[in-house]
Design an enzyme around this catalytic site. Sequence first.
Site, short mmCIF file in Angstrom:
data_model
loop_
_atom_site.label_atom_id
_atom_site.label_comp_id
_atom_site.label_asym_id
_atom_site.label_seq_id
_atom_site.Cartn_x
_atom_site.Cartn_y
_atom_site.Cartn_z
N ALA A 1 0.84 -1.21 0.00
CA ALA A 1 0.00 0.00 0.00
C ALA A 1 0.87 1.25 0.00
O ALA A 1 0.58 2.22 -0.71
CB ALA A 1 -0.92 -0.01 1.21
N ASP A 2 1.93 1.24 0.79
CA ASP A 2 2.86 2.37 0.82
C ASP A 2 3.51 2.58 -0.55
O ASP A 2 3.57 3.69 -1.08
CB ASP A 2 3.96 2.13 1.85
CG ASP A 2 3.54 2.50 3.26
OD1 ASP A 2 2.51 3.18 3.41
OD2 ASP A 2 4.24 2.10 4.20
N VAL A 3 4.06 1.49 -1.08
CA VAL A 3 4.81 1.59 -2.34
C VAL A 3 3.90 2.04 -3.47
O VAL A 3 4.25 2.94 -4.25
CB VAL A 3 5.48 0.23 -2.67
CG1 VAL A 3 6.06 0.25 -4.07
CG2 VAL A 3 6.56 -0.08 -1.64
#
Length: 671
Positions: free
Chosen positions: A494-496
């Site tokens: 999700a971050d990436v």
Amino acid sequence: MTLEQRLDGLTVLEWGSRPAVRACGGLLAQLGATVIDLTGTAPQDALSRFKTRLPGTSEARAEALARANVVLHSSDRRDEMALPACRHDQIVLDITVDQTGEHGHWTEPLLQAVAGISDITGTTNTPPTICAAPVVELQTAIFAAAGILVAWPRLAATGEGQQISLSLIDCALNGLSSFLPLVYAGKTPHRSGNRHPMAVPWNSYRTSDGWILLCSATDEHWVKLCTLMGRPGLAQGAFARLADRVQQCEAVDGLVEAWTSTLSVKDCVAALNAAGLAAGPILTLAELGQDPNLKHRRSVSEDDRPAPLGFLKAQPGRGSTNQASAPQLPAQPLAGLRVIEIGQYTTAPLAAKQLALLGAEVIKIEPPGGEASRAWPPHQDGQGYFFTMNNANKRSCLLDLRSDADRQTFASLLERSDVLIENMKPGSLDKLGFGWERLSELNPRLVYCGISGFGQDSAYPGRPAFDTVVQAMSGLMDATRAGGIPFKLGISAADVTGGIAGLLAVIYGLEQRRQTGRGTMIDLSMQDVSAWLTQTLWGTSSADPYSVVPCADGYVVAACQSPTADEIIGSRTVPMRAAAIALLEEARIAAGSVRTLNEIAGAEAGDDTRSIQTHVDGNGRSWPLFRCPYHFSVEKTVATVAIGPLGEANAYVGEICARPTPALPDSSHLA
């Protein structure tokens, strides 16, 4: 809020059926381009929307190729018609698996295996785990769309096209910064379920009626949690420091679950969020359409699939609507642009790093003491590998935005900058006096991108979020199961993906500004982006078949169901990976090794053409840094260098702010 669609002059031809090609075309279509899909009468799926569909006849292909100024294809796909020679005034983007040209038939499960993702997904008691969502393909699609928009201004201004190449594996490797630091510290990463390798407590915990995801990244978070659990004494002694908790993660998790198990999911999440801690339930794909935030942001359409432009929401600034004159184009596409980043951990830092590798000057604003992950172990002389890998090619400026003087410096810097990107808690900039209205007054040409877990316009106002909570609440964990148990992807997916989407959002904001002279505010939600990754699993679509085959020296992933793989390999002896792959490929079944991160780091070492390069800083420290994934035939990217010490750019920022304020365009006609 919707983006202005101003890509009317862009005609894109999808020459091929690779998911990354089709998803890239879909993104460009939603941004206003005309996208030609040559699938003819084939059934439509999640990646077919918003396009002009033509039959795949030779006449239609020739006509479409003549119309297009952008062509998307995959030169390593042997099952598709080869692309004829293209014109000099066309942008041709080639998405391949890797540089060998030999693996074009690989599907998503093999990409996750070879990129090291599956080896760190699941637990030590499970085989490597595959996410059913085409994460690598769709992340690459976002990179690809951003690359097209990087090259588009040159084509629009000069008629000069170019070749762009992207490797699916290179794009996937860019997401390994959470685990690779352990390798460079001499350790071997292992599958850790829903834990984080560098933060504790960070896991799924049992409640009285289900499971919740909790993410705690700092000692301050731990103090808050101990107070909430009614055991403030735990914040002292053996568990006081993050490094101590990482070493004793089993004991810490046991203490946390002893408290969560006394509460319901609803009450537990409410208590944690009220204390400012990131937590959430694990939602299934079927439940996403009823999630209050996805409904509030209109990120799910009425037919229960990700909505058009579901993760790109924006509003225009106050600048002039007069088109700017065509500038002299630099060799590096973003040279001359200044980006201000207030970032922590992954999303905004990753997006800003990619902007830096494309030539922008990036100034990272850090608070007193530095960004939270600067000292995350493992580190060298107090500077962490994770932080350094996510912040290459930036300059560090220390500002305390609670200070009147430093806020004035920040305002002066914004007046002289092109982009502001941040992933602070929604509302934080407003409290400091830098809401969108003020930003737009300071600099009407500013492109502002705020990335957060659930968006600034949210049904969950003030709710904190980390990657794993977002994976839980976006369907990614539901799509990543082993033995029926949902797991996060080992990478911070999700971050990436939020960071890659931030790159695309900023590039598109700059393209809008090039045409209108006006800045843009972009509200980007990681939950929206992560739900978008699952789109091919909604409705009647299905995931690629695969099986995970245990071997004497690790695992192999095969593009077939387990009974087929077992029949081909046999059960008399356990083969080595190379032998298993040979047997499967002899049966015309694609197969690849589940590579460990240690193997990946070893393969990347000592080769300047690889995705990871080593930079030696002024103190003699060697840092492994990710290269820019793009290869342009005309545009140039920059060499990777490590970020310097905290505040090293303060004097430089002072010089910038001492220069005359740039003249602003006349916007009186907009009043």
